[in-house]
Scaffold this active site. Structure first.
Site, short mmCIF file in Angstrom:
data_model
loop_
_atom_site.label_atom_id
_atom_site.label_comp_id
_atom_site.label_asym_id
_atom_site.label_seq_id
_atom_site.Cartn_x
_atom_site.Cartn_y
_atom_site.Cartn_z
CE LYS A 155 13.08 -3.85 9.89
NZ LYS A 155 11.96 -2.99 9.52
CG ASN A 156 10.22 -5.86 7.23
OD1 ASN A 156 10.46 -5.06 8.14
ND2 ASN A 156 10.63 -5.65 5.99
CB CYS A 171 12.66 4.45 6.18
SG CYS A 171 13.58 3.21 7.07
NE ARG A 207 7.70 3.05 3.36
CZ ARG A 207 8.45 2.33 4.17
NH1 ARG A 207 9.33 2.88 4.93
NH2 ARG A 207 8.29 1.03 4.23
CG ASP A 252 13.53 -3.68 2.53
OD1 ASP A 252 13.36 -2.52 2.14
OD2 ASP A 252 12.76 -4.26 3.33
NE ARG A 306 13.53 1.75 12.25
CZ ARG A 306 13.06 1.94 11.01
NH1 ARG A 306 13.59 2.86 10.26
NH2 ARG A 306 12.06 1.24 10.55
C1 UD1 Z 1 7.28 -3.24 3.67
C2 UD1 Z 1 8.54 -3.47 4.47
C3 UD1 Z 1 9.68 -2.62 3.92
C4 UD1 Z 1 9.86 -2.88 2.42
C5 UD1 Z 1 8.53 -2.72 1.68
C6 UD1 Z 1 8.62 -3.12 0.21
C7 UD1 Z 1 7.62 -3.95 6.65
C8 UD1 Z 1 7.48 -3.54 8.07
N1 UD1 Z 1 8.29 -3.11 5.85
O1 UD1 Z 1 6.94 -1.87 3.85
O2 UD1 Z 1 10.88 -2.96 4.61
O3 UD1 Z 1 10.80 -1.96 1.89
O4 UD1 Z 1 7.52 -3.55 2.30
O5 UD1 Z 1 9.08 -4.43 0.09
O6 UD1 Z 1 7.20 -5.03 6.26
N2 UD1 Z 1 2.02 2.38 -1.19
C9 UD1 Z 1 0.98 3.18 -1.60
N3 UD1 Z 1 -0.17 3.17 -0.87
C10 UD1 Z 1 -0.33 2.40 0.24
C11 UD1 Z 1 0.73 1.58 0.64
C12 UD1 Z 1 1.90 1.58 -0.08
O7 UD1 Z 1 1.09 3.90 -2.61
O8 UD1 Z 1 -1.41 2.43 0.84
C13 UD1 Z 1 3.30 2.40 -1.95
C14 UD1 Z 1 4.44 2.94 -1.10
O9 UD1 Z 1 4.48 4.34 -1.16
C15 UD1 Z 1 5.63 2.31 -1.73
C16 UD1 Z 1 5.11 0.96 -2.22
O10 UD1 Z 1 3.69 1.08 -2.24
O11 UD1 Z 1 6.08 3.06 -2.83
C17 UD1 Z 1 5.53 -0.21 -1.36
O12 UD1 Z 1 4.96 -0.10 -0.11
P1 UD1 Z 1 4.51 -1.34 0.78
O13 UD1 Z 1 4.63 -2.62 0.02
O14 UD1 Z 1 3.20 -1.02 1.39
O15 UD1 Z 1 5.63 -1.32 1.88
P2 UD1 Z 1 5.48 -1.34 3.44
O16 UD1 Z 1 4.46 -2.36 3.84
O17 UD1 Z 1 5.39 0.03 3.97
#
Ligand code: UD1
Length: 421
Positions: free
Chosen positions: A22-23, A118, A123, A308, A400
């Site tokens: 999915k991701n 979620c 985030r 995850d 989802r």
């Molecule tokens: C992706 C995955 C999700 C998984 C996560 C961590 C997808 C669609 N989703 O989510 O299933 O749980 O990776 O492995 O691929 N953060 C910031 N600033 C930012 C971006 C992120 O502080 O600009 C923080 C977030 O709040 C969080 C952490 O970084 O605490 C991880 O986020 P990130 O790696 O960006 O996860 P996603 O890409 O949203």
């Protein structure tokens, strides 16, 4: 709202095919916006998140056709002229923010609503924004929308991420493929989904090196072309089903599974007493006789233990012998499954980002409520080994991220059904 009914008990045996990730797919689909020629994805999982991304791309003017019973997506952005990603679609799923980099690279401007997703923490998107600003974009937040523009086009830059964010790495990587000059992303995310995206972008003509390591180098090109790309195996679905025989007993083969996708997780399962074998067709996993051992787990960015899979691992540790300590380091609010597991008789205490699980002999079935995608499936896993009946409500979260979840569990002998409301 539908619910899922599980009668616990009974060992599980058989095979489950693992779907495309999915991701990975949610990052690959927006890549179509970078090229005028068609991008075709195969091994696509059939999930509501994929339908949401389809709807978003169509709202941007892309053509998206679902073929082969949903396993193939043929996309064309030849006539995709719209650069506004509307709140009504974006709010359904955080990964919608992955259109920002491609739209900006393609049109020189983009308006993208801040996402929802979620309920597992704040985030934010600061890393995405900062990275794209380094590439020359000007970004402002107005009325819930990010307004991004790069009037003189994007220019390669050296970007060091404060945290190895998956989404930020993907957005910057996609935007940089069409920027002028060289971009270097330091402290890049190393998840297999990043390498899958880079492989697809290379097939489209992008010049990318170092994906899968902390430093990714992108040499911008003038245009990308079409390609056909198979989506990588879903390591989170793989890890989830690996836990089924560990929790309920038995032996299951996960077709298409490869250990290197889940090595930190597999190491922990072995430490806990499971037997894992790589076969020619997949990963075979069985529970040895007797009770499993407690193990401590700390989530981390890849190649560490995936956040995850934390909820599912907790479901297993509820009945392991001894006390396990789980530390969640990626998201600040990701233990919402703990109180639900406690309704089934688990002994868990949570303090900040640490959960202490004292193993009990057996869980007991109960009505429980899914709070997010991975939490939902952890409750199903707990129900498989619990005494009596478990009813998991709010299962729309599951749709989802888990394709044909009831059918897959039934294929290995689980007593599970979906109750339509
Ligand atoms: C992706 C995955 C999700 C998984 C996560 C961590 C997808 C669609 N989703 O989510 O299933 O749980 O990776 O492995 O691929 N953060 C910031 N600033 C930012 C971006 C992120 O502080 O600009 C923080 C977030 O709040 C969080 C952490 O970084 O605490 C991880 O986020 P990130 O790696 O960006 O996860 P996603 O890409 O949203």
């Amino acid at each position: 709202m539908d619910s899922i009914l599980i009668q616990g008990g009974g060992a599980l045996h058989g095979q489950i095919p693992i779907a495309g990730a999915k991701n990975a797919c949610l990052a690959l689909m927006p890549a179509t916006l970078l090229a005028e020629e068609p991008l075709t994805l195969t091994n696509v999982p059939r999930l509501s998140d994929i339908a949401t991304m389809t709807q978003l791309l169509q709202s941007l003017g892309a053509e998206v056709s679902s073929l082969a019973d949903g396993k193939v997506l043929a996309m064309s952005s030849h006539d995709a002229e719209n650069h506004v990603a509307d709140y009504d679609i974006v709010r359904k799923m955080r990964a919608s923010n992955l259109v920002l980099g491609p739209l900006l690279a393609r049109h020189g401007h983009a308006v993208v609503s801040l996402p929802g997703g979620c309920a597992i923490g704040a985030r934010p998107m600061d890393l995405h924004i900062h990275g794209l600003e380094q590439l020359g974009a000007e970004i402002e937040l107005k009325e819930g929308y990010l307004h991004a523009k790069a009037s003189r086009g994007l220019k390669g830059a050296r970007i060091e991420l404060r945290f190895a964010s998956v989404g930020a790495t993907e957005n910057i990587l996609m935007a940089a493929t069409l920027a002028k000059g060289t971009t270097v992303i330091e402290n890049a995310a190393r998840e297999p989904e990043i390498s899958d995206l880079a492989t697809c972008l290379r097939a489209m003509g992008a010049q990318i090196d170092g994906d899968g390591t902390r430093t990714i180098t992108i040499q911008g090109v003038d245009r990308l072309s079409g390609a056909t790309h198979p989506v990588v195996t879903d390591r989170i679905e793989l890890g989830t089903y690996m836990l089924a025989p560990v929790i309920a007993g038995g032996e299951v083969e996960l077709l298409g599974g490869r250990r290197e996708l889940v090595s930190a997780f597999a190491d922990k399962l072995e430490e806990s007493g499971a037997a894992i074998e790589q076969t020619d067709t997949g990963l075979k996993i069985s529970r040895k006789n007797g009770r499993m051992n407690a193990v401590d787990v700390t989530t981390a960015v890849y190649p560490g233990f995936p956040t995850d899979l934390q909820a599912q691992m907790m479901a297993h540790l509820c009945t392991a012998d001894g006390t396990s300590v789980l530390e969640e380091t990626i998201f600040e609010n990701r233990f919402m499954h703990a109180p639900e597991l406690m309704r089934m008789g688990a002994d868990i205490s949570v303090e900040g980002g640490t959960a202490t699980v004292r193993g009990v002999d057996r869980l007991k079935g109960a009505p429980v409520m899914a709070t997010d995608l991975r939490a939902s499936v952890s409750l199903i896993l707990a129900g498989l080994a619990a005494q009596g009946e478990t009813v998991v409500s709010r299962v729309y979260h599951l749709d989802r991220g888990y394709e044909q979840v009831v059918r897959k569990f039934r294929a290995i002998g689980a007593n599970i059904e979906r109750i339509k409301s």
